[in-house]
Write a protein that holds these residues in place. Structure first.
Motif, PDB file in Angstrom:
ATOM      1  N   HIS A 169      -4.922   1.743  -1.227  1.00  0.00           N
ATOM      2  CA  HIS A 169      -4.873   2.959  -0.389  1.00  0.00           C
ATOM      3  C   HIS A 169      -5.742   3.726   0.007  1.00  0.00           C
ATOM      4  O   HIS A 169      -6.451   4.069  -1.114  1.00  0.00           O
ATOM      5  CB  HIS A 169      -3.343   3.495  -0.767  1.00  0.00           C
ATOM      6  CG  HIS A 169      -2.724   4.292   0.504  1.00  0.00           C
ATOM      7  ND1 HIS A 169      -3.576   5.506   0.952  1.00  0.00           N
ATOM      8  CD2 HIS A 169      -1.737   4.118   1.249  1.00  0.00           C
ATOM      9  CE1 HIS A 169      -2.715   5.969   2.098  1.00  0.00           C
ATOM     10  NE2 HIS A 169      -1.551   5.159   2.318  1.00  0.00           N
ATOM     11  N   SER A 224       0.888  -1.269  -0.092  1.00  0.00           N
ATOM     12  CA  SER A 224      -0.133  -0.060   0.008  1.00  0.00           C
ATOM     13  C   SER A 224       0.854   1.392   0.061  1.00  0.00           C
ATOM     14  O   SER A 224       0.578   2.104  -0.552  1.00  0.00           O
ATOM     15  CB  SER A 224      -0.881   0.001   1.153  1.00  0.00           C
ATOM     16  OG  SER A 224      -1.677   0.923   1.397  1.00  0.00           O
ATOM     17  N   ALA A 266      -2.665  -5.670  -3.064  1.00  0.00           N
ATOM     18  CA  ALA A 266      -2.981  -5.057  -1.866  1.00  0.00           C
ATOM     19  C   ALA A 266      -4.314  -5.727  -1.296  1.00  0.00           C
ATOM     20  O   ALA A 266      -4.543  -5.955  -0.150  1.00  0.00           O
ATOM     21  CB  ALA A 266      -2.900  -3.456  -1.696  1.00  0.00           C
TER      22      ALA A 266
END
Ligand SMILES: Cc1cc2nc3c(=O)[nH]c(=O)nc-3n(C[C@H](O)[C@H](O)[C@H](O)COP(=O)(O)O)c2cc1C
Length: 360
Positions: free
Chosen positions: A75, A9, A103
Motif C-alpha cells: 500500500h 492492499s 499485493a
C-alpha cells in the motif's frame, strides 16, 4: 485481479492500523521470557567490547544476530515504513524482511513499496515473504520466483498462518499439500527458504518434517508477542462468531522460548521471534538454542513514530543489552552462550519443557 489486489492492499492497511493500537501485544501482560533467567558470572576476564556479535547469514557478515521481521508493503503509505526499516537495517547491519508480497504479485503499481527495501538495504540480507496459500497449486513456484525477483531477495520466507486465515473475514483456509508445495519450491528456487509462523510457533515434529523436505532455516514466531488472532478479530463485527473466537484463541500456540527449545536439537538455523522486546529477550533466545532473534511490532511502531532514526535507536538499544547479557554470562560470542546452557527456567515454562520431554 485488480479488484482482488485492492482488497489485499486495503486489508494490509487495516492490519497496520490495528497493529499500531493497544491491546494486541500479549507481551504487555505476560512475557514468556520472564520465565528464563541467564546465569550470572561476576568473575570476568575481559571487557564487553570484546564480545563479538558478528553473525554470518545468507552470505553476509552482520553486526548482530538480529532480524527485522517481515511486516509490510503493498500500500502506498507503507513505502515510508519500509524505507525507514531498511535504512536502519543497513546502517546498523542486521537482516530485514518485507511483509507478504501478495499485493505486489497482482498489482504492479505497489511493487516499489517492497523494492524500496533492497534499494536502501544493499549490504544486508533482504528476505522476501509469501503466505503458504500463495505457493500452493499451479502458480506456487511462479509466485515464489516473482516475489524473490521483485526485491532481489537473498531468501524467501514462507509464513504458515492457519489461525490467522481461519479468523480472517476473507481468509483462505484450504492448506492441502502445504508440505509438498514447500518441497517443490525448494527444489526449483535459487535462494534458501525460511519457514516461519506469525505468532503461534513451530513444534519439533513440524520442524522435523520441514527439515526432511529441505528446509534449513526456521523462524519460530511463537506466541507471546503480536497476536494475529486479536488483530483479525478486530476486523469482524463485535458479537460475531469470529470476533468471539479471536479472544479465545488470543494466545493460542507455542510460547517462543518453548518453540526454540522444541527445535534446538535439529541442527537448523533458528530465528527466535514472537514477543522479543529487549536485547535481554534476544540473548535469552540465543541461550535457549536460537542463532538469532527477530522482532516485528517494536520496529514498526518506531518507524511510524520516529522514522529511520527511531528504528536505528531501537536496534542499538537491543544490541547494547544483548552484548551486556552475553558478557555477564561470561561468554564472548552468541555461539558460546548457545552451547553452554547458561540459563535457568521457572514455571510455568519449566513444566511445559518437562511435559514435552525436552532434554537439556
Ligand atoms: C504490523 C505487522 C505486520 C506483519 N505482517 C507480516 C507479514 O506480512 N508476513 C509475515 O510473515 N509476518 C508478518 N508479521 C508477523 C511478524 O513477522 C512476526 O512473525 C510476529 O509478529 C512476531 O513478532 P512480534 O511479536 O515481535 O511482533 C507481521 C507483524 C506485524 C507486527
Amino acid at each position: 485481479m485488480i479488484k482482488n489486489s485492492k482488497r489485499t492492499s486495503q486489508r494490509k492497511m487495516e492490519h497496520l492500523m490495528i497493529a499500531k493500537g493497544e491491546g494486541i501485544d500479549l507481551s504487555a501482560n505476560e512475557s514468556w521470557f520472564s520465565y528464563v533467567r541467564l546465569l550470572h558470572n561476576p568473575l570476568l576476564d575481559t571487557s564487553p567490547d570484546n564480545v563479538d556479535l558478528t553473525w554470518n547469514f545468507l552470505g553476509y557478515e552482520l553486526n548482530a544476530p538480529l532480524v527485522i521481521e517481515g511486516m509490510t508493503g503493498g500500500h502506498k503509505v507503507t513505502m515510508r515504513i519500509n524505507e525507514s526499516l531498511a535504512e536502519a537495517a543497513q546502517s546498523v547491519g542486521v537482516a530485514i524482511g518485507v511483509g507478504s508480497q501478495r499485493a505486489g504479485l497482482s498489482d504492479g503499481s505497489v511493487i516499489d513499496t517492497y523494492s524500496i527495501v533492497r534499494k536502501k538495504a544493499t549490504e544486508v540480507p533482504v528476505i522476501a515473504n509469501l503466505g503458504i496459500s500463495h505457493i500452493l497449486g499451479r502458480n506456487g513456484l511462479d509466485n515464489a520466483k516473482k516475489a524473490v525477483e521483485m526485491i532481489d531477495a537473498d531468501a524467501l520466507a514462507i509464513h504458515l498462518n492457519p489461525l490467522q486465515e481461519i479468523l480472517q473475514p476473507e481468509g483462505s483456509t484450504d492448506f492441502t499439500n502445504s508440505l509438498i508445495s514447500i518441497r517443490d519450491v525448494i527444489r526449483e528456487l535459487d535462494v534458501p527458504i525460511i519457514v516461519k509462523e506469525v505468532g503461534s510457533g513451530i513444534s519439533h515434529d513440524v520442524a522435523d518434517l520441514l527439515k526432511e523436505v529441505g528446509v534449513n532455516i526456521i523462524d519460530v514466531a511463537g506466541s507471546g508477542g503480536t497476536s494475529w488472532s486479536l488483530i483479525e478479530g478486530r476486523r469482524s463485527p463485535e458479537g460475531s462468531i469470529k470476533r468471539k473466537a479471536s479472544e479465545r484463541f488470543a494466545d493460542w500456540g507455542i510460547p517462543t522460548p518453548l518453540a526454540i527449545m522444541e527445535i534446538s536439537d535439529l541442527n537448523l538455523t533458528i530465528i527466535g521471534s514472537g514477543g522479543v522486546r529487549s536485547g535481554l529477550d534476544a540473548a535469552k533466545c540465543i541461550a535457549l538454542g536460537a542463532n538469532a532473534a527477530g522482532a516485528a511490532r517494536p520496529f514498526f511502531i518506531r518507524a511510524i513514530e520516529k522514522g529511520p532514526a527511531g528504528v536505528e535507536n531501537e536496534l542499538r538499544s537491543l544490541i547494547f543489552e544483548m552484548r551486556t547479557a552475553i558478557f555477564l554470562t561470561g561468554s564472548l560470542t552468541p555461539d558460546q552462550l548457545r552451547l553452554t546452557h547458561k540459563y535457568l527456567l521457572t514455571d510455568p515454562l519449566k513444566s511445559l519443557i518437562d511435559e514435552r520431554h525436552i532434554f537439556i
